[in-house]
Scaffold this motif. Structure first.
Motif, PDB file in Angstrom:
ATOM      1  N   LYS A 211      -6.631 -13.703  -9.617  1.00 11.93           N
ATOM      2  CA  LYS A 211      -7.710 -13.760  -8.545  1.00 11.93           C
ATOM      3  C   LYS A 211      -7.210 -13.007  -7.458  1.00 11.93           C
ATOM      4  CE  LYS A 211      -8.817 -18.658 -10.302  1.00 11.93           C
ATOM      5  NZ  LYS A 211      -8.965 -19.754  -9.889  1.00 11.93           N
ATOM      6  N   ILE A 212      -6.156 -12.887  -7.068  1.00 13.30           N
ATOM      7  CA  ILE A 212      -5.914 -12.033  -5.874  1.00 13.30           C
ATOM      8  C   ILE A 212      -4.520 -11.313  -6.111  1.00 13.30           C
ATOM      9  CG2 ILE A 212      -4.842 -14.294  -4.866  1.00 13.30           C
ATOM     10  CD1 ILE A 212      -5.067 -12.981  -2.211  1.00 13.30           C
ATOM     11  N   GLU A 213      -4.570 -10.285  -5.631  1.00 19.36           N
ATOM     12  CA  GLU A 213      -3.105  -9.407  -5.608  1.00 19.36           C
ATOM     13  C   GLU A 213      -2.862  -8.726  -4.356  1.00 19.36           C
ATOM     14  OE1 GLU A 213      -3.830  -6.482  -8.931  1.00 19.36           O
ATOM     15  OE2 GLU A 213      -3.424  -8.139 -10.521  1.00 19.36           O
ATOM     16  N   ILE A 214      -1.960  -9.093  -3.787  1.00 20.62           N
ATOM     17  CA  ILE A 214      -1.343  -8.385  -2.685  1.00 20.62           C
ATOM     18  C   ILE A 214      -0.963  -6.969  -2.756  1.00 20.62           C
ATOM     19  CG2 ILE A 214       0.059  -8.555  -0.486  1.00 20.62           C
ATOM     20  CD1 ILE A 214      -0.301 -11.782  -0.641  1.00 20.62           C
ATOM     21  N   ILE A 215      -1.304  -6.038  -2.116  1.00 24.66           N
ATOM     22  CA  ILE A 215      -0.868  -4.739  -2.442  1.00 24.66           C
ATOM     23  C   ILE A 215       0.122  -4.238  -1.350  1.00 24.66           C
ATOM     24  CG2 ILE A 215      -2.427  -4.229  -4.346  1.00 24.66           C
ATOM     25  CD1 ILE A 215      -3.662  -2.190  -2.236  1.00 24.66           C
ATOM     26  N   ALA A 216      -0.104  -4.562  -0.003  1.00 28.55           N
ATOM     27  CA  ALA A 216       0.454  -4.189   1.018  1.00 28.55           C
ATOM     28  C   ALA A 216       0.028  -5.144   2.050  1.00 28.55           C
ATOM     29  CB  ALA A 216       0.027  -3.054   1.529  1.00 28.55           C
ATOM     30  N   PHE A 217       1.319  -5.484   2.961  1.00 21.32           N
ATOM     31  CA  PHE A 217       1.025  -6.304   4.165  1.00 21.32           C
ATOM     32  C   PHE A 217       2.196  -6.040   5.394  1.00 21.32           C
ATOM     33  CE2 PHE A 217       4.926  -8.245   1.841  1.00 21.32           C
ATOM     34  CZ  PHE A 217       5.732  -8.689   3.223  1.00 21.32           C
ATOM     35  N   CYS A 218       1.946  -6.471   6.371  1.00 25.04           N
ATOM     36  CA  CYS A 218       2.796  -6.368   7.626  1.00 25.04           C
ATOM     37  C   CYS A 218       2.814  -7.591   8.486  1.00 25.04           C
ATOM     38  CB  CYS A 218       2.277  -5.103   8.373  1.00 25.04           C
ATOM     39  SG  CYS A 218       3.508  -4.833   9.757  1.00 25.04           S
ATOM     40  N   LEU A 219       3.944  -8.398   8.786  1.00 25.64           N
ATOM     41  CA  LEU A 219       3.681  -9.293   9.695  1.00 25.64           C
ATOM     42  C   LEU A 219       4.003  -8.829  10.955  1.00 25.64           C
ATOM     43  CD1 LEU A 219       5.581 -12.217   7.736  1.00 25.64           C
ATOM     44  CD2 LEU A 219       3.081 -11.419   7.778  1.00 25.64           C
ATOM     45  N   MET A 220       3.645  -8.931  12.124  1.00 23.71           N
ATOM     46  CA  MET A 220       3.849  -8.620  13.559  1.00 23.71           C
ATOM     47  C   MET A 220       4.036  -9.846  14.109  1.00 23.71           C
ATOM     48  SD  MET A 220       3.893  -5.413  13.325  1.00 23.71           S
ATOM     49  CE  MET A 220       3.879  -5.042  15.108  1.00 23.71           C
TER      50      MET A 220
ATOM     51  N   LEU B 207      10.080  -9.236  -2.594  1.00 25.37           N
ATOM     52  CA  LEU B 207       8.711  -8.578  -2.454  1.00 25.37           C
ATOM     53  C   LEU B 207       8.346  -8.068  -3.648  1.00 25.37           C
ATOM     54  CD1 LEU B 207       9.148  -6.742   1.314  1.00 25.37           C
ATOM     55  CD2 LEU B 207       8.535  -9.407   0.705  1.00 25.37           C
ATOM     56  N   MET B 208       9.155  -7.471  -4.208  1.00 22.55           N
ATOM     57  CA  MET B 208       8.663  -6.764  -5.701  1.00 22.55           C
ATOM     58  C   MET B 208       8.197  -7.855  -6.593  1.00 22.55           C
ATOM     59  SD  MET B 208      11.167  -3.333  -5.558  1.00 22.55           S
ATOM     60  CE  MET B 208      10.432  -2.286  -6.563  1.00 22.55           C
ATOM     61  N   SER B 209       8.662  -9.136  -6.353  1.00 26.13           N
ATOM     62  CA  SER B 209       8.268 -10.308  -7.427  1.00 26.13           C
ATOM     63  C   SER B 209       6.704 -10.576  -7.104  1.00 26.13           C
ATOM     64  CB  SER B 209       8.957 -11.494  -7.007  1.00 26.13           C
ATOM     65  OG  SER B 209      10.385 -11.199  -7.518  1.00 26.13           O
ATOM     66  N   PHE B 210       6.177 -10.162  -5.991  1.00 26.37           N
ATOM     67  CA  PHE B 210       4.612 -10.726  -5.767  1.00 26.37           C
ATOM     68  C   PHE B 210       3.998  -9.672  -5.086  1.00 26.37           C
ATOM     69  CE2 PHE B 210       6.529 -11.909  -1.448  1.00 26.37           C
ATOM     70  CZ  PHE B 210       5.536 -11.286  -0.691  1.00 26.37           C
ATOM     71  N   VAL B 211       4.450  -8.476  -4.525  1.00 25.97           N
ATOM     72  CA  VAL B 211       3.449  -7.561  -4.112  1.00 25.97           C
ATOM     73  C   VAL B 211       3.255  -6.438  -5.226  1.00 25.97           C
ATOM     74  CG1 VAL B 211       3.421  -5.535  -2.572  1.00 25.97           C
ATOM     75  CG2 VAL B 211       4.440  -7.412  -1.687  1.00 25.97           C
ATOM     76  N   LYS B 212       2.073  -6.113  -5.380  1.00 25.52           N
ATOM     77  CA  LYS B 212       1.807  -5.129  -6.512  1.00 25.52           C
ATOM     78  C   LYS B 212       2.053  -3.804  -6.085  1.00 25.52           C
ATOM     79  CE  LYS B 212      -0.516  -4.714 -10.479  1.00 25.52           C
ATOM     80  NZ  LYS B 212      -0.467  -5.437 -11.924  1.00 25.52           N
ATOM     81  N   PHE B 213       3.173  -3.543  -5.964  1.00 25.21           N
ATOM     82  CA  PHE B 213       3.634  -2.030  -5.553  1.00 25.21           C
ATOM     83  C   PHE B 213       3.348  -0.809  -6.501  1.00 25.21           C
ATOM     84  CE2 PHE B 213       7.123  -3.628  -7.861  1.00 25.21           C
ATOM     85  CZ  PHE B 213       7.469  -2.610  -8.928  1.00 25.21           C
ATOM     86  N   THR B 214       3.166  -1.079  -7.796  1.00 24.65           N
ATOM     87  CA  THR B 214       2.980   0.003  -8.538  1.00 24.65           C
ATOM     88  C   THR B 214       1.413   0.351  -8.332  1.00 24.65           C
ATOM     89  OG1 THR B 214       2.151  -1.769 -10.386  1.00 24.65           O
ATOM     90  CG2 THR B 214       4.384  -0.705 -10.284  1.00 24.65           C
ATOM     91  N   GLU B 215       0.558  -0.400  -7.784  1.00 23.63           N
ATOM     92  CA  GLU B 215      -0.887  -0.291  -7.399  1.00 23.63           C
ATOM     93  C   GLU B 215      -0.806   0.809  -6.364  1.00 23.63           C
ATOM     94  OE1 GLU B 215      -4.923  -1.351  -8.216  1.00 23.63           O
ATOM     95  OE2 GLU B 215      -3.090  -2.140  -8.996  1.00 23.63           O
TER      96      GLU B 215
END
Length: 300
Positions: free
Chosen positions: A54-63, A194-202
């Motif tokens: 239902k949701i795929e995180i492909i990038a994020f940044c915490l400030m 991160l590579m377990s839940f971030v859709k980095f291949t996207e």
């Protein structure tokens, strides 16, 4: 599923993430919130069933006082995701600092991304946020974003990855009672890999080469993105971030990193800069530049 840019409003009076433990908890809650929305109950799983995401995180940044996420999903699901994150992280702040409802009224923006070109710009904007905030670090070295995931930039070195934990162990690390049945790796016994839940291949498929990603990250489209998100006047930064950036500017412009060594005219020239680039309030400007509020009001 469509792509969206999610951003929380910058906190003006306090910060969301104050130390490494807070940032680790924030990253873990991103994973938990995504997993909680995606997974189905064990008794509903059938053999060889592929669960649609239902949701795929492909990038994020915490400030320090806000966060950015680029995700795939539907608007209604992404709204549930960010509300869930705010609720979970507010509970963490209450437990650790005895500060309640810090994020209760914190606004957030969800902006649909309508083209591949704009998607590239937004991903690059999110990953270069530390640079825009004056943090002297490469985006790929910033620990609290997904930048290290892409094109094998991530080097786990001596970090120990645990690929299996008991349910109680996972719930302890993620500080949640949510039953997590999806597989997720844990680094150094404390943080979701991160590579377990971030859709980095996207992201790799979108940019195709590391050079293309670097090219977009080198372009400063920050104001354009913020105007699109309508956050140019919402996102603000904590004192330490602004001070570090102002010191670097003073060295280039006035040949000194000592803010207190500046004259009144030099300080006044920084007031408009701080308002424009950091959305600094008059009180924050007064604290950092040691100016009277009446003086700032005449310029502001």
């Amino acid at each position: 599923m469509n792509y969206y840019h999610l951003c929380t409003e910058g906190l003006g009076e306090t910060v969301m993430f104050r130390d490494n433990e807070d940032y680790v908890t924030g990253i873990n809650y991103l994973a938990v919130c995504q997993i909680a929305l995606n997974q189905i109950a064990p008794n509903q799983i059938t053999p060889n069933q592929i669960t649609p995401k239902k949701i795929e995180i492909i990038a994020f940044c915490l400030m320090s006082n806000h966060l950015h996420i680029v995700a795939k999903g539907e608007n209604a699901i992404l709204k549930k995701f960010i509300i869930s994150f705010k609720r979970r992280y507010s509970m963490w702040l209450a437990r650790k600092y005895n500060e309640h409802k810090i994020l209760h009224r914190t606004a957030f923006t969800i902006k649909e991304i309508d083209s591949t070109e704009y998607l590239k710009q937004v991903i690059a904007y999110v990953l270069r946020n530390p640079i825009a905030a004056g943090i002297n670090v490469s985006p790929f070295q910033y620990k609290w974003s997904s930048a290290s995931c892409y094109f094998r930039q991530k080097d786990i070195g001596s970090k120990k990855i645990q690929t299996w934990l008991t349910g109680n162990g996972i719930r302890r690390i993620f500080k949640t009672r949510t039953l997590i049945i999806d597989g997720i790796n844990i680094i150094d016994g404390e943080m979701a890999d991160l590579m377990s839940f971030v859709k980095f291949t996207e992201v790799e498929a979108i940019f195709k080469t590391p050079r293309a990603l670097m090219y977009f990250m080198s372009k400063d489209n920050d104001n354009e993105i913020e105007l699109e998100m309508n956050t140019l006047k919402k996102v603000s930064y904590n004192d330490s971030t602004v001070i570090n950036a102002i010191r670097q500017i003073c060295e280039k412009k006035f040949q000194t990193s000592q803010i207190n060594a500046l004259g009144i005219h030099e300080k006044c020239s920084l007031v408009k800069y701080m308002k424009k680039n950091f959305n600094s309030s008059p009180k924050q400007i007064a604290r950092i530049l040691s100016l009277r509020l009446q003086t700032i009001a005449q310029i502001y």
